[in-house]
Design a protein around this motif. Sequence first.
Motif, PDB file in Angstrom:
ATOM      1  N   VAL A  29       0.785  -1.234  -0.683  1.00  0.00           N
ATOM      2  CA  VAL A  29       0.115  -0.064  -0.176  1.00  0.00           C
ATOM      3  C   VAL A  29       0.637   1.188   0.451  1.00  0.00           C
ATOM      4  CG1 VAL A  29      -1.912   0.954   1.165  1.00  0.00           C
ATOM      5  CG2 VAL A  29      -1.444  -0.911   1.209  1.00  0.00           C
ATOM      6  N   GLN A  30       0.744   1.831  -0.985  1.00  0.00           N
ATOM      7  CA  GLN A  30       1.253   3.724  -0.720  1.00  0.00           C
ATOM      8  C   GLN A  30       0.835   4.869  -1.274  1.00  0.00           C
ATOM      9  OE1 GLN A  30       4.750   3.209  -3.827  1.00  0.00           O
ATOM     10  NE2 GLN A  30       5.563   5.021  -2.752  1.00  0.00           N
ATOM     11  N   LEU A  31       0.422   5.401  -0.408  1.00  0.00           N
ATOM     12  CA  LEU A  31      -0.014   6.570  -1.119  1.00  0.00           C
ATOM     13  C   LEU A  31       1.261   7.733  -0.313  1.00  0.00           C
ATOM     14  CD1 LEU A  31      -1.774   4.997   1.039  1.00  0.00           C
ATOM     15  CD2 LEU A  31      -3.300   7.258   1.952  1.00  0.00           C
ATOM     16  N   GLN A  32       0.830   8.416  -1.538  1.00  0.00           N
ATOM     17  CA  GLN A  32       2.052   9.460  -2.441  1.00  0.00           C
ATOM     18  C   GLN A  32       1.536  10.418  -2.628  1.00  0.00           C
ATOM     19  OE1 GLN A  32       5.351   8.837  -2.180  1.00  0.00           O
ATOM     20  NE2 GLN A  32       5.776  10.652  -3.317  1.00  0.00           N
ATOM     21  N   ALA A  33       1.606  11.231  -1.411  1.00  0.00           N
ATOM     22  CA  ALA A  33       1.108  13.333  -1.672  1.00  0.00           C
ATOM     23  C   ALA A  33       2.643  13.769  -2.135  1.00  0.00           C
ATOM     24  CB  ALA A  33       1.197  13.225   0.185  1.00  0.00           C
ATOM     25  N   SER A  34       2.314  15.126  -2.331  1.00  0.00           N
ATOM     26  CA  SER A  34       3.186  16.248  -3.188  1.00  0.00           C
ATOM     27  C   SER A  34       1.597  17.630  -3.142  1.00  0.00           C
ATOM     28  CB  SER A  34       3.337  15.735  -4.254  1.00  0.00           C
ATOM     29  OG  SER A  34       2.225  15.082  -4.957  1.00  0.00           O
ATOM     30  N   GLY A  35       2.803  18.576  -3.938  1.00  0.00           N
ATOM     31  CA  GLY A  35       1.814  19.907  -3.622  1.00  0.00           C
ATOM     32  C   GLY A  35       1.737  20.522  -2.450  1.00  0.00           C
ATOM     33  N   GLY A  36       2.989  20.525  -1.568  1.00  0.00           N
ATOM     34  CA  GLY A  36       2.412  21.211  -0.099  1.00  0.00           C
ATOM     35  C   GLY A  36       4.470  21.645  -0.780  1.00  0.00           C
ATOM     36  N   GLY A  37       4.393  23.175   0.416  1.00  0.00           N
ATOM     37  CA  GLY A  37       5.155  24.284  -0.186  1.00  0.00           C
ATOM     38  C   GLY A  37       4.923  25.926   0.740  1.00  0.00           C
ATOM     39  N   VAL A  40      -3.296   6.827  -4.502  1.00  0.00           N
ATOM     40  CA  VAL A  40      -2.770   5.557  -3.734  1.00  0.00           C
ATOM     41  C   VAL A  40      -2.256   4.796  -4.817  1.00  0.00           C
ATOM     42  CG1 VAL A  40      -4.501   4.761  -2.554  1.00  0.00           C
ATOM     43  CG2 VAL A  40      -4.367   6.755  -2.493  1.00  0.00           C
ATOM     44  N   SER A  41      -1.916   3.640  -4.022  1.00  0.00           N
ATOM     45  CA  SER A  41      -1.321   2.392  -4.421  1.00  0.00           C
ATOM     46  C   SER A  41      -2.039   1.069  -3.939  1.00  0.00           C
ATOM     47  CB  SER A  41      -0.627   2.090  -6.294  1.00  0.00           C
ATOM     48  OG  SER A  41       0.411   2.863  -4.889  1.00  0.00           O
ATOM     49  N   GLY A  42      -2.267  -0.161  -4.325  1.00  0.00           N
ATOM     50  CA  GLY A  42      -2.108  -0.871  -3.529  1.00  0.00           C
ATOM     51  C   GLY A  42      -3.497  -1.498  -2.902  1.00  0.00           C
ATOM     52  N   ALA A  77      -5.868   6.902   4.210  1.00  0.00           N
ATOM     53  CA  ALA A  77      -7.091   6.008   2.821  1.00  0.00           C
ATOM     54  C   ALA A  77      -7.521   4.768   4.565  1.00  0.00           C
ATOM     55  CB  ALA A  77      -6.607   4.899   1.983  1.00  0.00           C
ATOM     56  N   ASP A  78      -8.914   4.772   4.329  1.00  0.00           N
ATOM     57  CA  ASP A  78      -9.779   4.096   5.338  1.00  0.00           C
ATOM     58  C   ASP A  78     -10.392   2.776   4.364  1.00  0.00           C
ATOM     59  OD1 ASP A  78     -12.065   3.369   7.344  1.00  0.00           O
ATOM     60  OD2 ASP A  78     -10.422   2.868   7.688  1.00  0.00           O
ATOM     61  N   SER A  79     -10.701   1.080   4.877  1.00  0.00           N
ATOM     62  CA  SER A  79     -11.233   0.551   3.470  1.00  0.00           C
ATOM     63  C   SER A  79     -13.179  -0.189   4.113  1.00  0.00           C
ATOM     64  CB  SER A  79     -10.274  -0.496   3.546  1.00  0.00           C
ATOM     65  OG  SER A  79      -9.222  -0.353   3.379  1.00  0.00           O
ATOM     66  N   SER A  80     -12.893   1.147   5.143  1.00  0.00           N
ATOM     67  CA  SER A  80     -14.350   0.662   5.909  1.00  0.00           C
ATOM     68  C   SER A  80     -15.580   1.577   5.512  1.00  0.00           C
ATOM     69  CB  SER A  80     -14.727   1.532   7.628  1.00  0.00           C
ATOM     70  OG  SER A  80     -13.411   0.726   8.186  1.00  0.00           O
ATOM     71  N   SER A  81     -16.745   0.930   4.881  1.00  0.00           N
ATOM     72  CA  SER A  81     -18.009   2.637   4.658  1.00  0.00           C
ATOM     73  C   SER A  81     -17.760   3.712   5.482  1.00  0.00           C
ATOM     74  CB  SER A  81     -19.563   1.201   4.789  1.00  0.00           C
ATOM     75  OG  SER A  81     -19.061   1.587   5.894  1.00  0.00           O
ATOM     76  N   TRP A  82     -17.807   4.328   4.777  1.00  0.00           N
ATOM     77  CA  TRP A  82     -17.875   5.700   5.091  1.00  0.00           C
ATOM     78  C   TRP A  82     -18.481   5.772   6.713  1.00  0.00           C
ATOM     79  CZ3 TRP A  82     -16.330  10.422   5.095  1.00  0.00           C
ATOM     80  CH2 TRP A  82     -17.325  11.762   5.361  1.00  0.00           C
ATOM     81  N   ALA A  83     -20.199   5.346   6.818  1.00  0.00           N
ATOM     82  CA  ALA A  83     -20.434   4.833   8.058  1.00  0.00           C
ATOM     83  C   ALA A  83     -19.899   4.484   9.135  1.00  0.00           C
ATOM     84  CB  ALA A  83     -22.048   4.094   7.709  1.00  0.00           C
ATOM     85  N   ARG A  84     -19.488   3.468   8.784  1.00  0.00           N
ATOM     86  CA  ARG A  84     -18.387   2.905   9.701  1.00  0.00           C
ATOM     87  C   ARG A  84     -16.459   2.942  10.263  1.00  0.00           C
ATOM     88  NH1 ARG A  84     -19.350  -3.636  11.195  1.00  0.00           N
ATOM     89  NH2 ARG A  84     -21.493  -3.297   9.919  1.00  0.00           N
TER      90      ARG A  84
END
Length: 128
Positions: free
Chosen positions: A1-9, A23-25, A97-104
């Motif tokens: 699992v990889q979450l690659q953030a960008s755009g800060g400064g 997001v990948s994986g 990232a969270d794999s649950s439903s919105w309610a959970r």
Amino acid sequence: VQLQASGGGLVQAGGSLRLSCVVSGLTFRNCVMGWFRQAPGQEREFVAAISDSGHIRNHADSVKGRFTISRDNTKYTVYLQMTSLKSEDTAVYYCAADSSSWARSPFSRGSYNPRTHWGQGTQVTVSS
């Protein structure tokens, strides 16, 4: 699992930035996505979250009306558009990232748990 953030400064107060997180994986279209931030010496705090479909969004009171979370499921990407930036917005911003439903999902309540997947963070510095 990889979450690659960008755009800060570095940006002046009143300016804008757009953060992106690819997001990948994970099955992105089934994930609730969120942005959190952490300033030096402070706890990580909730900024915004969006449901898997993008139809439901939740923003922290401190950013409501200035920040907008969105997503593009065809690009496996979540965004955070930040406008009218203030010095108190200075922090490292993390996508999550969270794999649950919105309610959970804890994101729907402005929180996270040990099953939350995190990106590496991107620094946002707002000069006054």
